[in-house]
Design a protein around this motif. Structure first.
Motif: not given
Length: 60
Positions: A28-34, A37-42, A46-48
Protein backbone atom coordinates in the motif's frame (compact mmCIF):
# COMPACT_ATOMS: atom_id res chain seq x y z
CA UNK A 1 -8.40 -3.20 2.60
CA UNK A 2 -6.13 -4.09 5.49
CA UNK A 3 -7.78 -5.01 8.76
CA UNK A 4 -6.49 -6.12 12.13
CA UNK A 5 -8.83 -7.61 14.71
CA UNK A 6 -7.62 -7.24 18.27
CA UNK A 7 -7.46 -10.36 20.40
CA UNK A 8 -8.94 -10.40 23.88
CA UNK A 9 -5.66 -9.86 25.76
CA UNK A 10 -3.63 -8.42 22.90
CA UNK A 11 -1.73 -5.20 23.37
CA UNK A 12 -1.92 -2.22 21.04
CA UNK A 13 1.79 -2.50 20.20
CA UNK A 14 1.51 -6.03 18.84
CA UNK A 15 -1.63 -5.16 16.88
CA UNK A 16 0.11 -2.14 15.40
CA UNK A 17 3.08 -4.32 14.45
CA UNK A 18 0.74 -6.79 12.71
CA UNK A 19 -1.01 -3.93 10.91
CA UNK A 20 2.28 -2.46 9.66
CA UNK A 21 3.40 -5.88 8.45
CA UNK A 22 0.13 -6.39 6.55
CA UNK A 23 0.34 -2.92 4.98
CA UNK A 24 3.90 -3.50 3.80
CA UNK A 25 3.03 -6.96 2.46
CA UNK A 26 0.09 -5.54 0.52
CA UNK A 27 2.31 -2.84 -0.98
CA UNK A 28 0.00 0.00 0.00
CA UNK A 29 2.71 2.50 0.95
CA UNK A 30 4.74 1.74 -2.17
CA UNK A 31 1.64 2.35 -4.26
CA UNK A 32 0.97 5.67 -2.52
CA UNK A 33 4.56 6.79 -3.10
CA UNK A 34 4.33 5.74 -6.75
CA UNK A 35 1.14 7.73 -7.34
CA UNK A 36 2.39 10.85 -5.57
CA UNK A 37 2.74 13.87 -7.85
CA UNK A 38 6.33 14.85 -7.09
CA UNK A 39 9.19 12.39 -6.79
CA UNK A 40 12.52 13.52 -5.38
CA UNK A 41 15.65 12.71 -7.40
CA UNK A 42 16.80 10.30 -4.68
CA UNK A 43 13.48 8.42 -4.81
CA UNK A 44 13.68 8.28 -8.60
CA UNK A 45 17.21 6.80 -8.53
CA UNK A 46 16.20 4.25 -5.92
CA UNK A 47 13.09 3.21 -7.88
CA UNK A 48 15.06 2.83 -11.10
CA UNK A 49 17.78 0.80 -9.36
CA UNK A 50 15.28 -1.65 -7.87
CA UNK A 51 13.48 -1.96 -11.21
CA UNK A 52 16.79 -2.69 -12.94
CA UNK A 53 17.62 -5.35 -10.36
CA UNK A 54 14.21 -6.95 -10.82
CA UNK A 55 14.56 -6.87 -14.60
CA UNK A 56 18.08 -8.36 -14.46
CA UNK A 57 16.90 -11.13 -12.13
CA UNK A 58 14.04 -12.12 -14.47
CA UNK A 59 16.37 -12.60 -17.46
CA UNK A 60 18.51 -15.26 -15.79
Amino acid sequence: MTQVVLGENEGIESALRRFKRQVSKAGILADVRYRRHFETPQEKRKRKATAARRKKRSFR
